[in-house]
Design a protein around this motif. Sequence first.
Motif, PDB file in Angstrom:
ATOM      1  N   GLY A 111     107.312   3.892  72.659  1.00 60.16           N
ATOM      2  CA  GLY A 111     107.358   2.940  71.550  1.00 60.16           C
ATOM      3  C   GLY A 111     106.820   1.560  71.882  1.00 60.16           C
ATOM      4  O   GLY A 111     106.642   0.727  70.992  1.00 60.16           O
ATOM      5  N   PHE A 112     106.528   1.307  73.159  1.00 59.70           N
ATOM      6  CA  PHE A 112     106.121  -0.038  73.593  1.00 59.70           C
ATOM      7  C   PHE A 112     104.808  -0.473  72.946  1.00 59.70           C
ATOM      8  O   PHE A 112     104.681  -1.598  72.455  1.00 59.70           O
ATOM      9  CB  PHE A 112     105.990  -0.065  75.122  1.00 59.70           C
ATOM     10  CG  PHE A 112     105.592  -1.401  75.671  1.00 59.70           C
ATOM     11  CD1 PHE A 112     106.521  -2.427  75.796  1.00 59.70           C
ATOM     12  CD2 PHE A 112     104.275  -1.645  76.058  1.00 59.70           C
ATOM     13  CE1 PHE A 112     106.143  -3.666  76.311  1.00 59.70           C
ATOM     14  CE2 PHE A 112     103.893  -2.882  76.561  1.00 59.70           C
ATOM     15  CZ  PHE A 112     104.833  -3.892  76.692  1.00 59.70           C
ATOM     16  N   MET A 117     101.947  -3.883  68.691  1.00 61.45           N
ATOM     17  CA  MET A 117     100.984  -3.963  67.592  1.00 61.45           C
ATOM     18  C   MET A 117     101.635  -4.473  66.314  1.00 61.45           C
ATOM     19  O   MET A 117     100.952  -4.653  65.302  1.00 61.45           O
ATOM     20  CB  MET A 117     100.391  -2.571  67.330  1.00 61.45           C
ATOM     21  CG  MET A 117      99.500  -2.057  68.448  1.00 61.45           C
ATOM     22  SD  MET A 117      99.152  -0.272  68.281  1.00 61.45           S
ATOM     23  CE  MET A 117      98.272  -0.234  66.720  1.00 61.45           C
ATOM     24  N   GLY A 118     102.948  -4.695  66.343  1.00 61.11           N
ATOM     25  CA  GLY A 118     103.640  -5.210  65.167  1.00 61.11           C
ATOM     26  C   GLY A 118     104.004  -4.148  64.151  1.00 61.11           C
ATOM     27  O   GLY A 118     104.251  -4.459  62.979  1.00 61.11           O
ATOM     28  N   GLU A 122     111.131   1.154  61.934  1.00 62.51           N
ATOM     29  CA  GLU A 122     111.348   2.520  61.452  1.00 62.51           C
ATOM     30  C   GLU A 122     110.125   3.395  61.712  1.00 62.51           C
ATOM     31  O   GLU A 122     110.246   4.560  62.132  1.00 62.51           O
ATOM     32  CB  GLU A 122     111.668   2.500  59.954  1.00 62.51           C
ATOM     33  CG  GLU A 122     112.033   3.876  59.400  1.00 62.51           C
ATOM     34  CD  GLU A 122     112.417   3.823  57.927  1.00 62.51           C
ATOM     35  OE1 GLU A 122     112.272   4.854  57.262  1.00 62.51           O
ATOM     36  OE2 GLU A 122     112.848   2.741  57.453  1.00 62.51           O
ATOM     37  N   GLU A 123     108.943   2.819  61.507  1.00 63.81           N
ATOM     38  CA  GLU A 123     107.709   3.584  61.736  1.00 63.81           C
ATOM     39  C   GLU A 123     107.489   3.831  63.230  1.00 63.81           C
ATOM     40  O   GLU A 123     106.964   4.880  63.620  1.00 63.81           O
ATOM     41  CB  GLU A 123     106.499   2.853  61.144  1.00 63.81           C
ATOM     42  CG  GLU A 123     105.230   3.691  61.246  1.00 63.81           C
ATOM     43  CD  GLU A 123     103.994   3.005  60.673  1.00 63.81           C
ATOM     44  OE1 GLU A 123     102.878   3.433  61.021  1.00 63.81           O
ATOM     45  OE2 GLU A 123     104.153   2.049  59.884  1.00 63.81           O
ATOM     46  N   MET A 162      99.018   7.944  72.152  1.00 62.15           N
ATOM     47  CA  MET A 162      99.002   8.561  70.818  1.00 62.15           C
ATOM     48  C   MET A 162      99.795   7.781  69.785  1.00 62.15           C
ATOM     49  O   MET A 162      99.426   7.712  68.617  1.00 62.15           O
ATOM     50  CB  MET A 162      99.603   9.964  70.899  1.00 62.15           C
ATOM     51  CG  MET A 162      98.639  11.053  71.241  1.00 62.15           C
ATOM     52  SD  MET A 162      99.466  12.602  70.917  1.00 62.15           S
ATOM     53  CE  MET A 162      99.624  12.544  69.152  1.00 62.15           C
ATOM     54  N   ALA A 163     100.922   7.202  70.227  1.00 62.71           N
ATOM     55  CA  ALA A 163     101.805   6.486  69.302  1.00 62.71           C
ATOM     56  C   ALA A 163     101.113   5.280  68.681  1.00 62.71           C
ATOM     57  O   ALA A 163     101.559   4.767  67.649  1.00 62.71           O
ATOM     58  CB  ALA A 163     103.084   6.052  70.029  1.00 62.71           C
ATOM     59  N   MET A 164     100.035   4.834  69.289  1.00 59.27           N
ATOM     60  CA  MET A 164      99.270   3.716  68.731  1.00 59.27           C
ATOM     61  C   MET A 164      98.224   4.204  67.719  1.00 59.27           C
ATOM     62  O   MET A 164      97.434   3.416  67.211  1.00 59.27           O
ATOM     63  CB  MET A 164      98.616   2.922  69.858  1.00 59.27           C
ATOM     64  CG  MET A 164      99.643   2.202  70.732  1.00 59.27           C
ATOM     65  SD  MET A 164      98.911   1.150  72.003  1.00 59.27           S
ATOM     66  CE  MET A 164      98.537   2.365  73.256  1.00 59.27           C
TER      67      MET A 164
END
Length: 286
Positions: A111-112, A117-118, A122-123, A162-164
């Motif tokens: 999640g970092f 990235m702001g 929740e997202e 990927m989370a980005m």
Amino acid sequence: MGIIEAAKLVFEYKKYNEEGQVEDTVRAVDGVDLDVKKGDFIAILGHNGSGKSTLAKHINAILLPTEGTLYVDGKDTKDPENLWTVRETAGMVFQNPDNQIIGSVVDEDVGFGPENMGVPTEEIWQRVEESLRSVGMWEYRNSSPNKLSGGQKQRVAIAGVMAMHPKCIVLDEPTAMLDPNGRKEVIRAVRALNQVEEITIILITHYMEEVIYADKVIVMDEGKVVMQGTPREIFSQVDTLKHYRLDVPQVTLLAYELKKAGLHLPDGILSIKELVDCLCQLKSNS
């Protein structure tokens, strides 16, 4: 225009002597043209010093061209205003996952990036779950990265990228420090990202067995692109690859040697099943 497009790309670095004076200029990337379409799986091969990792670092704007241009999703990497857009579009995964994992818990680490990235909280957690599930690491979400195997750590590093939500992921020898099982885990995850998530993959590797799943293979030597084609087209040219100090998959080499010994086998056999099928066909025809 493809998602990654290079035109006459050149990168030079200077070598300094002990007095701090320029001793030599080395051209690490020399006039490379590249056109990668969205959703492609591209593998880049080359011996040490061939320029493949230097080229990879241009895609994420870690390095900028000395000459020529590189566009990422239509953005010129040399334009400072495009820096963050380029890095959001093309994520990087390096050799050593320990250099990319900074969180003390897996889900916090993944999640970092989106947090920086702001992305709303929740997202962020939706992205964390989505990313960890896609690389098969959701059940380890509450674990310490220090307790994971090398392959598991590398999959967490990939999930963090990927989370980005990048459109493209560049993997610079991501399995170099892993055992065979760890390499299989990572390549399986990478293939799933390409086939299921339709993420563009650029894989730099020394391991020929990882290349057979690519749509296109690019071979570099002395900073230049010297060969390109499908895996079958590339691995059909065993002697040329040896000239560039590269191996071929073991099954391809076995088929090559059997063909030299007189068996009528096709060029560029890529899998054990394919070789067995060809040998069975020869036997049934004899």
